[in-house]
Motif scaffolding. Structure first.
Motif, mmCIF file in Angstrom:
data_model
loop_
_atom_site.group_PDB
_atom_site.id
_atom_site.type_symbol
_atom_site.label_atom_id
_atom_site.label_comp_id
_atom_site.label_asym_id
_atom_site.label_seq_id
_atom_site.Cartn_x
_atom_site.Cartn_y
_atom_site.Cartn_z
ATOM 1 N N ALA A 101 0.828 -1.206 0.000
ATOM 2 C CA ALA A 101 0.000 0.000 0.000
ATOM 3 C C ALA A 101 0.865 1.259 0.000
ATOM 4 O O ALA A 101 0.558 2.243 -0.681
ATOM 5 C CB ALA A 101 -0.928 -0.008 1.209
ATOM 6 N N ARG A 102 1.957 1.234 0.768
ATOM 7 C CA ARG A 102 2.867 2.384 0.790
ATOM 8 C C ARG A 102 3.498 2.602 -0.572
ATOM 9 O O ARG A 102 3.650 3.733 -1.036
ATOM 10 C CB ARG A 102 3.945 2.180 1.856
ATOM 11 N N HIS A 103 3.898 1.506 -1.224
ATOM 12 C CA HIS A 103 4.512 1.629 -2.548
ATOM 13 C C HIS A 103 3.514 2.160 -3.572
ATOM 14 O O HIS A 103 3.869 2.963 -4.443
ATOM 15 C CB HIS A 103 5.063 0.272 -2.996
ATOM 16 N N LEU A 104 2.286 1.696 -3.460
ATOM 17 C CA LEU A 104 1.250 2.182 -4.371
ATOM 18 C C LEU A 104 1.010 3.672 -4.161
ATOM 19 O O LEU A 104 0.918 4.446 -5.123
ATOM 20 C CB LEU A 104 -0.049 1.403 -4.154
ATOM 21 N N GLU A 105 0.940 4.095 -2.924
ATOM 22 C CA GLU A 105 0.750 5.514 -2.617
ATOM 23 C C GLU A 105 1.907 6.343 -3.162
ATOM 24 O O GLU A 105 1.712 7.432 -3.718
ATOM 25 C CB GLU A 105 0.631 5.710 -1.110
ATOM 26 N N ALA A 106 3.125 5.813 -3.002
ATOM 27 C CA ALA A 106 4.296 6.530 -3.510
ATOM 28 C C ALA A 106 4.254 6.646 -5.025
ATOM 29 O O ALA A 106 4.612 7.684 -5.597
ATOM 30 C CB ALA A 106 5.572 5.815 -3.074
ATOM 31 N N GLU A 107 3.798 5.572 -5.679
ATOM 32 C CA GLU A 107 3.721 5.608 -7.146
ATOM 33 C C GLU A 107 2.702 6.642 -7.602
ATOM 34 O O GLU A 107 2.950 7.421 -8.530
ATOM 35 C CB GLU A 107 3.336 4.227 -7.677
ATOM 36 N N LEU A 108 1.567 6.674 -6.938
ATOM 37 C CA LEU A 108 0.525 7.621 -7.325
ATOM 38 C C LEU A 108 0.954 9.065 -7.103
ATOM 39 O O LEU A 108 0.557 9.967 -7.827
ATOM 40 C CB LEU A 108 -0.756 7.333 -6.536
ATOM 41 N N ARG A 109 1.768 9.300 -6.094
ATOM 42 C CA ARG A 109 2.229 10.653 -5.796
ATOM 43 C C ARG A 109 3.534 11.005 -6.505
ATOM 44 O O ARG A 109 4.024 12.119 -6.406
ATOM 45 C CB ARG A 109 2.442 10.815 -4.295
ATOM 46 N N GLY A 110 4.132 10.010 -7.153
ATOM 47 C CA GLY A 110 5.406 10.247 -7.823
ATOM 48 C C GLY A 110 6.590 10.144 -6.896
ATOM 49 O O GLY A 110 7.721 10.425 -7.282
ATOM 50 N N GLU A 111 6.361 9.725 -5.632
ATOM 51 C CA GLU A 111 7.451 9.672 -4.663
ATOM 52 C C GLU A 111 8.371 8.482 -4.883
ATOM 53 O O GLU A 111 9.473 8.440 -4.350
ATOM 54 C CB GLU A 111 6.879 9.629 -3.249
ATOM 55 N N ALA A 112 7.899 7.502 -5.644
ATOM 56 C CA ALA A 112 8.756 6.350 -5.899
ATOM 57 C C ALA A 112 9.950 6.746 -6.743
ATOM 58 O O ALA A 112 10.984 6.097 -6.711
ATOM 59 C CB ALA A 112 7.958 5.247 -6.600
ATOM 60 N N ARG A 113 9.807 7.830 -7.516
ATOM 61 C CA ARG A 113 10.916 8.267 -8.370
ATOM 62 C C ARG A 113 11.655 9.450 -7.771
ATOM 63 O O ARG A 113 12.816 9.661 -8.061
ATOM 64 C CB ARG A 113 10.371 8.642 -9.754
#
Length: 361
Positions: A101-113
């Motif tokens: 869920a944290r990774h998904l949230e980061a992807e949606l917010r662009g925080e994964a990159r």
């Protein structure tokens, strides 16, 4: 897309695991976050502090979660909260669910990159002063979505903040021949005799420890770790230290040396600007030298992992740059000078004063 599928898969697995005792999975992930926090800390109070909540609210969340699951997830014991058999069985799936869920949230917010979020740093005043402005400037330029929160305190306070996960990164002094396993060595630090402008004893680059005998000192009070080291070394070297005034304030130590022509012992970086301005003088103590280590410790991070890693990397780079200026000895700096690893003249490991504070220096 892959992350969304992973989250769906994790939820499906968790529903399968808990279907034996209740068919319904709560839609509130915060309750499962509370479940993990209570498991990690073994205490409702500590878990509530970590989550920024309070004990009664967390207790209600846990009771509601156990009612929905139809089973007890924790056993209440005299030692605190321990996972029940059911809690132990579902723990891996809950951890995987929240991670996805944290990774998904980061992807949606662009925080994964791109690193983003608030990173909390705990440091001693003598280290924070030369580091903070440069760190802030670099983080603002390179990672505009990252915000810094900096706390200054004693070593004892910083250790408490780490234990309570109130800070993501801690920078503090360590004494002894080795570092704790979780620490990362940043630099070795020499100790200097600090004197007023024009003082004859500190005009030279080095001063033997025996010359400290019966000088009028202003020093931190016990149980400061450096004070304990000085007292121990003075005893073994048959030197009499005369602290005419004790204070735990770094600012007062420097002011008293300058205005009352007292002496103190500090690392060079703590008086870097004053020495450069000609307001104070610093002479490295030798025969024997007194050294300590600057270490960085990462908490069980409550902050955004990518942002915490980005800030930690910049701290290491700045420590290296400051080492080349002469503030302290990094491993690379020592190797470039051909000196190898700097030996540490301090108390043996395990002899650090219990509750030692390093309040001023």
């Amino acid at each position: 897309m892959a992350l969304r599928q992973a989250v769906f898969s994790a939820i499906t697995q968790l529903m399968t695991v808990i279907s034996d005792f209740h068919p319904r999975l709560t839609a509130d992930l915060n309750r499962w976050r509370a479940f993990l926090a209570i498991s990690d800390f073994g205490s409702l109070t500590k878990a509530a502090q970590f989550l920024g909540s309070n004990q009664p609210m967390l207790s209600r969340q846990l009771n509601a979660l156990e009612r929905e699951c139809g089973a007890r997830l924790f056993n209440r014991t005299g030692r605190g909260m321990e996972l029940s058999e059911v809690g132990q069985r579902i723990f891996p799936q809950v951890a995987a669910l929240l991670s996805d869920a944290r990774h998904l949230e980061a992807e949606l917010r662009g925080e994964a990159r791109k690193p983003a979020g608030v990173v909390t740093l705990g440091t001693l005043p003598s280290i924070g002063s030369p580091l903070a402005s440069s760190l802030f400037r670099i983080i603002r330029q390179r990672y505009p979505a990252v915000s810094l929160k900096i706390f200054e305190g004693s070593s004892g306070q910083i250790k408490g903040w780490l234990a309570e996960s109130r800070v993501d990164i801690a920078i503090l002094y360590r004494y002894g021949a080795t570092l704790p396993e979780q620490d990362q060595l940043l630099a070795h630090v020499d100790s200097y005799l600090i004197g007023a402008k024009g003082d004859r004893l500190t005009k030279n680059s080095e001063v033997p420890f025996k010359r400290l005998d019966r000088l009028p000192f202003t020093l931190p009070s016990a149980p400061d770790s450096l004070r304990a080291t000085l007292d121990s070394l003075a005893h073994s070297e048959q030197v009499t230290l005369v602290p005419v005034l004790e204070t735990d304030s770094l600012i007062l130590l420097k002011q008293l040396v300058a205005s009352e022509r007292l002496y103190t012992v500090l690392p060079l970086h703590a008086v870097w600007s004053e020495v450069a301005a000609g307001q104070l003088q610093a002479s490295r103590i030798v025969s024997p030298s007194i050294q300590r280590m600057i270490a960085m410790v990462m908490a069980k991070s409550k902050g955004p992992p990518r942002a915490v890693s980005a800030v930690a990397d910049q701290i290491m780079s700045l420590i290296e740059i400051m080492g080349r200026r002469g503030m302290w000895h990094t491993i690379r700096n020592a190797a470039e000078r051909g000196t190898g690893t700097v030996s540490v003249q301090v108390r043996e490991a395990g002899e650090e004063t219990p509750g030692g504070t390093d309040t001023a220096s």
